[in-house]
Design an enzyme around this catalytic site. Structure first.
Site, PDB file in Angstrom:
ATOM      1  N   CYS A 194       2.908   2.882   2.098  1.00  0.00           N
ATOM      2  CA  CYS A 194       2.112   3.502   0.802  1.00  0.00           C
ATOM      3  C   CYS A 194       2.594   2.637  -0.478  1.00  0.00           C
ATOM      4  CB  CYS A 194       1.705   4.608   0.963  1.00  0.00           C
ATOM      5  SG  CYS A 194       3.085   5.856   0.466  1.00  0.00           S
ATOM      6  N   GLU A 203      -0.800  16.527  -0.407  1.00  0.00           N
ATOM      7  CA  GLU A 203      -0.182  15.641   0.486  1.00  0.00           C
ATOM      8  C   GLU A 203      -1.202  14.959   1.209  1.00  0.00           C
ATOM      9  OE1 GLU A 203       2.666  13.352   1.923  1.00  0.00           O
ATOM     10  OE2 GLU A 203       3.701  15.017   0.719  1.00  0.00           O
ATOM     11  N   ASP A 226     -10.736  10.888   2.312  1.00  0.00           N
ATOM     12  CA  ASP A 226     -10.237  11.293   1.302  1.00  0.00           C
ATOM     13  C   ASP A 226     -10.576  12.883   1.031  1.00  0.00           C
ATOM     14  OD1 ASP A 226      -8.778  12.137  -1.384  1.00  0.00           O
ATOM     15  OD2 ASP A 226      -9.225   9.928  -2.158  1.00  0.00           O
ATOM     16  N   ARG A 272      -9.093  14.904  -1.119  1.00  0.00           N
ATOM     17  CA  ARG A 272      -8.674  15.622  -2.464  1.00  0.00           C
ATOM     18  C   ARG A 272      -9.692  16.189  -3.481  1.00  0.00           C
ATOM     19  NH1 ARG A 272      -4.805  10.773  -4.059  1.00  0.00           N
ATOM     20  NH2 ARG A 272      -6.672   9.560  -3.175  1.00  0.00           N
ATOM     21  N   THR A 297      -4.514   4.222 -13.388  1.00  0.00           N
ATOM     22  CA  THR A 297      -5.026   4.511 -11.811  1.00  0.00           C
ATOM     23  C   THR A 297      -5.609   3.256 -11.279  1.00  0.00           C
ATOM     24  OG1 THR A 297      -6.287   5.862 -10.184  1.00  0.00           O
ATOM     25  CG2 THR A 297      -7.253   5.484 -12.449  1.00  0.00           C
TER      26      THR A 297
END
EC number: 3.5.4.25
Length: 192
Positions: free
Chosen positions: A66, A92, A126, A128, A149
């Site tokens: 990654c 994580e 995703d 998150r 970002t």
């Protein structure tokens, strides 16, 4: 702070310079959701901010699968010079946890991409939630920031709490993460 307990501040000397750290614990989580903020003592009204999700394999072990460890290193180096903070969220594996991330890695070893692997073990690409980061920004009184970002979801999430100007984060590709970065760009809309 509705959902968060806040620790004291402490100094953190690093290879990049002197930082302060402070921990935020989600109430009712029995300590399982503790997030860390690493910041320069006097950041500006428009600080450089990195919203970083925990990646044990990349951040601590130097995984080349990654770009997480490299992104964190670049962020800390820039923030030490320009002032600002890293909000380090305990999410994580894009929110699926370490156990499931290792299972997803095993599927990636068989040729599946990061999204396919997550979906095969029952998760979205995703998982998150960035609302905790919004509460942390409010705690520090941040109403305007330069967000380091490439992830448009992070930009959209934080625009609910502050004025956001994106600054791109350039992490070098390698033979192990090139496909991963392509998937992030083509399937997840990352601005690479």
């Amino acid at each position: 702070m509705k959902r968060l307990e806040v620790s004291n501040q402490a100094k953190l000397p690093t290879q990049f310079g002197e930082f302060c750290i402070q921990c935020f614990r989600e109430k009712g989580s029995n300590g399982s959701k503790e997030h860390l903020v690493v910041f320069t003592p006097n950041f500006s009204q428009n600080p450089l901010v990195r919203l970083h999700s925990e990646c044990l394999t990349g951040d601590a072990l130097g995984s080349q699968k990654c770009d997480c460890g490299g992104a964190l290193q670049i962020a800390l180096e820039r923030i030490s010079k320009e002032g600002g903070l890293v909000i380090y969220l305990r999410q994580e594996g894009r929110g699926i946890g370490l156990f499931n991330k290792v299972n997803a890695y095993a599927l990636q070893d068989k040729g599946y991409d990061t999204i396919q692997a997550n979906e095969m073990i029952g998760f979205k690409d995703d998982e998150r939630d960035y609302s905790i980061a919004g509460e942390i920004l409010e705690y520090y009184g941040i109403k305007k920031m330069r967000l380091l970002t490439n992830n448009p979801k992070k930009i959209a999430a934080l625009e609910k709490y502050a004025e956001v100007t994106r600054e791109s984060l350039i992490v070098c590709a390698n033979e192990h993460n090139q496909g991963y970065l392509e998937v992030k760009k083509l399937k997840m809309g990352h601005l690479l």
